[in-house]
Structure formats: C-alpha cells, structure tokens
Motif scaffolding. Structure first.
Motif, short mmCIF file in Angstrom:
data_model
loop_
_atom_site.label_atom_id
_atom_site.label_comp_id
_atom_site.label_asym_id
_atom_site.label_seq_id
_atom_site.Cartn_x
_atom_site.Cartn_y
_atom_site.Cartn_z
N ARG A 90 0.71 -1.05 0.05
CA ARG A 90 -0.02 0.10 0.08
C ARG A 90 0.92 1.13 -0.02
O ARG A 90 0.42 2.33 -0.63
N LEU A 91 1.99 1.32 0.72
CA LEU A 91 2.86 2.53 0.60
C LEU A 91 4.02 2.65 -0.19
O LEU A 91 4.82 3.37 -0.65
N SER A 223 5.78 12.24 3.68
CA SER A 223 4.25 11.70 3.31
C SER A 223 3.77 10.29 3.60
O SER A 223 2.84 9.91 4.14
N ARG A 227 1.35 8.39 6.36
CA ARG A 227 0.48 7.47 6.09
C ARG A 227 0.68 6.29 6.96
O ARG A 227 -0.18 5.43 7.18
N LYS A 230 -0.80 6.48 10.34
CA LYS A 230 -2.28 6.55 10.25
C LYS A 230 -2.58 4.98 10.04
O LYS A 230 -3.62 4.36 10.56
N MET A 231 -1.83 4.21 9.17
CA MET A 231 -2.04 2.85 9.20
C MET A 231 -1.76 2.03 10.47
O MET A 231 -2.23 0.73 10.57
#
Length: 245
Positions: A90-91, A223, A227, A230-231
């Motif tokens: 995802r990242l 950035s 993320r 947050k994950m």
C-alpha cells in the motif's frame, strides 16, 4: 530414514492422543512398537524432558511444550510478515517492525515489494543502532541508564559518510526524535536508502515501525511516514501479539 527417530515420533504421537496420559503398554500397542523398545524410548524422552511420568502414565513434558511454542512463534512471525507485506504494498515501500529486547535491537519482521525490498543487513543491526532510523527510534524510547549502557557496548562510529559522527551528535538527534515522535535518516546505514521510524505502543516494550525508500525518492519519505502512522493503529493488534516472538 533413521528408525529410532521414527519410532520416537510415533511414540510422541501416541502420547499426544491422550491428554490425560497413557501407560507404557497402551502406548506400545498404539505406536506398534515392542514393549522393551517402548520402555527404552520412554526413559530417553523423559530424561530429555519431552515426556514426564505422572501417576503411572506418560504425558508431554516441558521440552515438548517448547516445540509447540516454537511452531506457534513461527506462525506468528509469518502472520506479522504478511501484515507488513500488505503495508509495504500500500505504501510502495519496505516496512519493518523492530523491538528493543534484552539489551539488543531486534528486527522481528520485514516486508516489501519486488521493487522496494527490505534493506539487506550488511552491518550488524544490533551494533549500528545509532546509524539507522529503527535504532534511533528505539534508543530514543529508552531511559537514560539503559541508553547509556547500550552505547557503552556499541560506541558511535561512522557506518557510511552520512552517519552521525559522535555520541553528542547522536544524543542531540535522539532529543529531536523524542520531540517529533519520528526518526529520519538519509543514507546513514545503507548508501542509496532513506528511512524513517515511528514509535508504537505495544505494552512496556520499546518498539518501532519503519520504512525505507530509494534515496531518489526522498521527497516521498515524510508523506509515506504520515500514511504509515495512520495505518499503524490497524496493525497494532498483530504487533502486540508478536512481542512474545
């Protein structure tokens, strides 16, 4: 095939079929073994701690329990690696989970993609904690005495031309990490790689989630770190469960 090992395994399987234990004669019959052989194996397995005799029957001993825990730990580690692989996909980054345990930095698991594989450990991660984001994030979480003891065993030294140069430089960096709750480093451990690490709350253990990217993607680092933070909450259950690995 080693016959004695096969016979011992059959005997352990027979014991496993009886949670409350079974006598030697019953175990011999169920394992298909001669009684003298069964007695010999039972004595050996009991001596080694894989079995114990209780009220005339044989049950699993502590050594057999440790085998089960080892299998469970491998399963947990695999689950954690899979969770990190999902994060990495995802990242579009390599992702790591590490803890500080018994005086050492330990990378428990890592995941990534074919394009963004985890950094290879070319210099011992334990002795170079000062030079990578994972180690800096973990060291920043330690109390003063523990951190001082760690640095007495692993003095600050340059790993690459970009590494911190002295203990004072490192301590200043760790203050910044504590204030910002994130460690950033650029090619300090591995040339061509930039990294970040964030502290995660998993009980009383110092732990960190980290990412690495190719140096040419430095512009993405902050950035992607946001993320990751947050994950992370969705991953904490898996991480906390994995602390006992």
């Amino acid at each position: 095939m080693i016959g004695s090992v096969q016979r011992a395994l059959r005997l352990l399987e027979a014991v496993g079929a009886h949670p409350e234990g079974a006598p030697a004669k019953q175990l011999a019959r169920e394992a298909g073994l001669p009684l003298p052989t069964t007695y010999h194996l039972l004595r050996t397995l009991t001596h080694e701690g894989y079995l114990r005799r209780r009220n005339g029957v044989f049950v699993f001993g502590p050594a057999a329990d440790s085998l089960g825990r080892a299998g469970e730990q491998r399963h947990r580690r695999q689950e954690l690696s899979e969770a990190l692989a999902v994060l990495g996909k995802r990242l579009n980054a390599a992702v790591y989970f590490a803890i500080y345990r018994e005086g050492e930095v330990e990378v428990v698991a890592a995941g990534g993609t074919p394009e963004r594989p985890p950094v290879q450990e070319w210099a011992d991660f334990r002795s170079t904690a000062h030079a990578h984001a994972i180690g800096q994030c973990l060291l920043a979480q330690l109390d003063t005495a523990t951190r001082k003891e760690h640095l007495s065993r692993y003095p600050v030294q340059s790993v690459t031309p970009f590494s911190v140069r002295s203990k004072d430089d490192l301590l200043h960096r760790l203050d910044t990490v504590r204030r910002g709750h994130v460690a950033y480093e650029q090619q300090e451990y591995a040339l061509g790689t930039v990294c970040s690490a964030i502290p995660v709350q998993v009980g009383s253990v110092a732990a960190a989630l980290a990412i690495s990217l190719p140096a040419e993607e430095l512009h993405r680092l902050r950035s992607v770190t946001v993320r990751l933070r947050k994950m992370a909450e969705a991953t904490l259950t898996t991480l906390a469960f994995s602390i006992s690995i």
